[in-house]
Design a protein around this motif. Structure first.
Motif, PDB file in Angstrom:
ATOM      1  N   GLU A 142      41.362  60.891  27.956  1.00  0.00           N
ATOM      2  CA  GLU A 142      40.432  61.656  27.132  1.00  0.00           C
ATOM      3  C   GLU A 142      39.084  61.813  27.836  1.00  0.00           C
ATOM      4  O   GLU A 142      38.457  62.889  27.800  1.00  0.00           O
ATOM      5  CB  GLU A 142      40.250  60.969  25.783  1.00  0.00           C
ATOM      6  N   ALA A 143      38.637  60.750  28.505  1.00  0.00           N
ATOM      7  CA  ALA A 143      37.344  60.807  29.194  1.00  0.00           C
ATOM      8  C   ALA A 143      37.351  61.794  30.354  1.00  0.00           C
ATOM      9  O   ALA A 143      36.345  62.447  30.637  1.00  0.00           O
ATOM     10  CB  ALA A 143      36.968  59.410  29.692  1.00  0.00           C
ATOM     11  N   LEU A 144      38.488  61.919  31.020  1.00  0.00           N
ATOM     12  CA  LEU A 144      38.595  62.832  32.148  1.00  0.00           C
ATOM     13  C   LEU A 144      38.997  64.244  31.741  1.00  0.00           C
ATOM     14  O   LEU A 144      39.100  65.134  32.591  1.00  0.00           O
ATOM     15  CB  LEU A 144      39.606  62.298  33.173  1.00  0.00           C
ATOM     16  N   GLY A 145      39.239  64.449  30.457  1.00  0.00           N
ATOM     17  CA  GLY A 145      39.591  65.779  29.972  1.00  0.00           C
ATOM     18  C   GLY A 145      41.017  66.188  30.253  1.00  0.00           C
ATOM     19  O   GLY A 145      41.349  67.377  30.175  1.00  0.00           O
ATOM     20  N   LEU A 146      41.885  65.233  30.564  1.00  0.00           N
ATOM     21  CA  LEU A 146      43.273  65.562  30.872  1.00  0.00           C
ATOM     22  C   LEU A 146      44.091  65.880  29.632  1.00  0.00           C
ATOM     23  O   LEU A 146      45.228  66.367  29.758  1.00  0.00           O
ATOM     24  CB  LEU A 146      43.924  64.404  31.639  1.00  0.00           C
ATOM     25  N   ASN A 147      43.550  65.605  28.447  1.00  0.00           N
ATOM     26  CA  ASN A 147      44.238  65.971  27.211  1.00  0.00           C
ATOM     27  C   ASN A 147      43.893  67.380  26.754  1.00  0.00           C
ATOM     28  O   ASN A 147      44.479  67.888  25.795  1.00  0.00           O
ATOM     29  CB  ASN A 147      43.884  64.977  26.094  1.00  0.00           C
ATOM     30  N   ASP A 148      42.931  68.013  27.428  1.00  0.00           N
ATOM     31  CA  ASP A 148      42.551  69.373  27.072  1.00  0.00           C
ATOM     32  C   ASP A 148      43.647  70.349  27.498  1.00  0.00           C
ATOM     33  O   ASP A 148      44.448  70.056  28.399  1.00  0.00           O
ATOM     34  CB  ASP A 148      41.239  69.758  27.764  1.00  0.00           C
ATOM     35  N   PRO A 149      43.687  71.519  26.867  1.00  0.00           N
ATOM     36  CA  PRO A 149      44.640  72.555  27.328  1.00  0.00           C
ATOM     37  C   PRO A 149      44.410  72.892  28.795  1.00  0.00           C
ATOM     38  O   PRO A 149      43.293  72.796  29.310  1.00  0.00           O
ATOM     39  CB  PRO A 149      44.324  73.744  26.411  1.00  0.00           C
ATOM     40  N   LEU A 150      45.467  73.310  29.482  1.00  0.00           N
ATOM     41  CA  LEU A 150      45.401  73.556  30.916  1.00  0.00           C
ATOM     42  C   LEU A 150      44.367  74.636  31.243  1.00  0.00           C
ATOM     43  O   LEU A 150      43.634  74.518  32.239  1.00  0.00           O
ATOM     44  CB  LEU A 150      46.783  73.967  31.440  1.00  0.00           C
ATOM     45  N   LEU A 151      44.279  75.656  30.419  1.00  0.00           N
ATOM     46  CA  LEU A 151      43.323  76.725  30.669  1.00  0.00           C
ATOM     47  C   LEU A 151      41.888  76.214  30.581  1.00  0.00           C
ATOM     48  O   LEU A 151      41.024  76.605  31.372  1.00  0.00           O
ATOM     49  CB  LEU A 151      43.548  77.873  29.684  1.00  0.00           C
ATOM     50  N   LEU A 152      41.633  75.321  29.617  1.00  0.00           N
ATOM     51  CA  LEU A 152      40.292  74.747  29.486  1.00  0.00           C
ATOM     52  C   LEU A 152      39.970  73.850  30.677  1.00  0.00           C
ATOM     53  O   LEU A 152      38.834  73.855  31.180  1.00  0.00           O
ATOM     54  CB  LEU A 152      40.189  73.963  28.178  1.00  0.00           C
ATOM     55  N   GLN A 153      40.962  73.088  31.139  1.00  0.00           N
ATOM     56  CA  GLN A 153      40.742  72.262  32.330  1.00  0.00           C
ATOM     57  C   GLN A 153      40.424  73.135  33.544  1.00  0.00           C
ATOM     58  O   GLN A 153      39.553  72.794  34.351  1.00  0.00           O
ATOM     59  CB  GLN A 153      41.990  71.421  32.624  1.00  0.00           C
ATOM     60  N   TYR A 154      41.102  74.269  33.653  1.00  0.00           N
ATOM     61  CA  TYR A 154      40.851  75.182  34.763  1.00  0.00           C
ATOM     62  C   TYR A 154      39.439  75.753  34.691  1.00  0.00           C
ATOM     63  O   TYR A 154      38.733  75.839  35.704  1.00  0.00           O
ATOM     64  CB  TYR A 154      41.890  76.303  34.730  1.00  0.00           C
ATOM     65  N   TRP A 155      39.004  76.122  33.486  1.00  0.00           N
ATOM     66  CA  TRP A 155      37.664  76.663  33.316  1.00  0.00           C
ATOM     67  C   TRP A 155      36.599  75.616  33.659  1.00  0.00           C
ATOM     68  O   TRP A 155      35.604  75.916  34.329  1.00  0.00           O
ATOM     69  CB  TRP A 155      37.483  77.177  31.901  1.00  0.00           C
ATOM     70  N   ASN A 156      36.816  74.399  33.204  1.00  0.00           N
ATOM     71  CA  ASN A 156      35.871  73.326  33.519  1.00  0.00           C
ATOM     72  C   ASN A 156      35.828  73.049  35.028  1.00  0.00           C
ATOM     73  O   ASN A 156      34.765  72.744  35.585  1.00  0.00           O
ATOM     74  CB  ASN A 156      36.242  72.044  32.767  1.00  0.00           C
ATOM     75  N   TYR A 157      36.986  73.171  35.671  1.00  0.00           N
ATOM     76  CA  TYR A 157      37.040  72.960  37.123  1.00  0.00           C
ATOM     77  C   TYR A 157      36.244  74.036  37.855  1.00  0.00           C
ATOM     78  O   TYR A 157      35.489  73.745  38.801  1.00  0.00           O
ATOM     79  CB  TYR A 157      38.494  72.961  37.579  1.00  0.00           C
ATOM     80  N   LEU A 158      36.387  75.285  37.424  1.00  0.00           N
ATOM     81  CA  LEU A 158      35.622  76.365  38.035  1.00  0.00           C
ATOM     82  C   LEU A 158      34.125  76.182  37.831  1.00  0.00           C
ATOM     83  O   LEU A 158      33.323  76.406  38.752  1.00  0.00           O
ATOM     84  CB  LEU A 158      36.066  77.714  37.462  1.00  0.00           C
ATOM     85  N   GLN A 159      33.739  75.777  36.636  1.00  0.00           N
ATOM     86  CA  GLN A 159      32.319  75.536  36.385  1.00  0.00           C
ATOM     87  C   GLN A 159      31.782  74.442  37.304  1.00  0.00           C
ATOM     88  O   GLN A 159      30.656  74.541  37.813  1.00  0.00           O
ATOM     89  CB  GLN A 159      32.110  75.155  34.916  1.00  0.00           C
ATOM     90  N   GLY A 160      32.554  73.392  37.505  1.00  0.00           N
ATOM     91  CA  GLY A 160      32.128  72.321  38.395  1.00  0.00           C
ATOM     92  C   GLY A 160      31.975  72.803  39.829  1.00  0.00           C
ATOM     93  O   GLY A 160      31.030  72.413  40.528  1.00  0.00           O
ATOM     94  N   LEU A 161      32.887  73.675  40.281  1.00  0.00           N
ATOM     95  CA  LEU A 161      32.789  74.195  41.644  1.00  0.00           C
ATOM     96  C   LEU A 161      31.519  75.003  41.844  1.00  0.00           C
ATOM     97  O   LEU A 161      30.867  74.908  42.889  1.00  0.00           O
ATOM     98  CB  LEU A 161      34.013  75.063  41.955  1.00  0.00           C
TER      99      LEU A 161
END
Length: 333
Positions: A74-93
């Protein structure tokens, strides 16, 4: 309209035409670079996330309780939907944040900064060794075999270079470890402990590409030696060394520039296997460990660095080619 009036307009158009070609070339190359980078980011994200298994369980071990594993997910966001994880990854980049390693709990960018020099130095040294072997060898064989001379030398060179280029670099590394490390004890077999530790990994990476490049240089040199300007230089009674070094070699080397760019890209990618053979503390050995432990952020970050390095090398080579031969921009129009 008079000829005097049209002449300045024609001169302005001819002066602006190269600038417009350069602008178009830059926009095309920039667009391709951005598109390739997006494909690379997306592919690396999906590749690692679609691999079966739980990275948190792999990192924390089988003795960790389900509650601890779930809270970590939960802390790493791995329970989030895959699309949301992808969006968060792009924001981090976009903010320079490649995430945090699941295994070491360190920022991925810090791990990459620590391991990148070892990989970069290995690839660059292998590239230089391949160039230093291939260009003199290819030129010498071309001079010795031009005009159908030295048939046995040509056959031996072609056969041996094909053989050396067909052997995978990691097999050359294993053979080097067994012969020079274990049997003879001349060189260290693992680690990055000093200048001598570079010898076997660099040779394992460079021998195959050097064999390929030497064949290309020989073919290009044979064509240059039969060109009109070389015949003119011979007619002027110039020394042979001057003809080869000052007239023929620069043209033959320029023609193989694209291959050398691809060669450097291949060497960067080839460090992955060679680093694992020699326990080299670089990105190659790190990404293999990260894949085994399903460390998503670390794998994505290293794949991004490798891919970005290859894209930048190819873009720089294209720019050099256009600088040396502006007709390249015309061919793409």
């Amino acid at each position: 309209m008079t000829a005097a009036a049209t002449a300045p307009a024609e001169s302005v158009r001819s002066a602006n035409r190269p600038q417009s070609r350069w602008l178009g070339f830059t926009l095309r190359r920039g667009g391709r670079l951005l598109a390739s980078l997006w494909v690379l980011i997306t592919a690396s994200f999906l590749m690692i996330h679609l691999i079966p298994g739980d990275p948190i369980r792999a990192a924390m071990g089988p003795t960790a309780s389900a509650e601890i594993v779930e809270s970590r997910r939960e802390a790493l966001g791995l329970n989030d939907p895959l699309l949301l994880q992808y969006w968060n990854y792009l924001q981090g980049l976009f903010t320079g944040d490649l995430g945090t390693s699941i295994g070491s709990q360190l920022p991925v960018i810090d791990t990459i900064a620590q391991r990148l020099p070892a990989t970069a130095s290995l690839a660059v040294l292998a590239f230089l060794v391949a160039i230093l072997i291939a260009i003199p060898l290819g030129v010498a064989v071309a001079v010795a075999t031009r005009r159908d001379r030295g048939r046995n030398l040509e056959l031996g060179f072609t056969g041996s270079s094909v053989l050396m280029s067909s052997i995978p670099d990691f097999l050359l590394g294993v053979a080097g470890v067994w012969i020079f490390g274990v049997t003879l004890g001349w060189l260290p077999v693992a680690g990055r402990s000093g200048p001598e530790s570079y010898i076997m990994p660099v040779l394992a990476l460079s021998i195959g590409p050097a064999a390929v490049l030497a064949r290309i240089v020989r073919v290009e040199m044979l064509g240059v030696l039969e060109s009109d300007f070389v015949r003119t230089a011979r007619a002027k009674r110039l020394p042979a060394w001057r003809i080869y070094l000052n007239h023929a070699l620069p043209n033959a080397v320029t023609a193989s520039l694209t291959l050398r760019g691809l060669l450097l890209s291949a060497l960067v990618a080839g460090t992955v296997l060679v680093e694992n053979v020699f326990a080299w503390p670089g990105l190659g050995s790190t990404i293999v460990q990260a894949i085994q432990t399903k460390d998503y952020p670390l794998v994505q970050g290293i794949v991004l660095v490798y891919g970005l390095g290859v894209l930048i090398i190819n873009t720089v080579v294209d720019a050099i080619l256009v600088t040396l031969d502006p007709r390249t921009t015309v061919a793409e129009d």
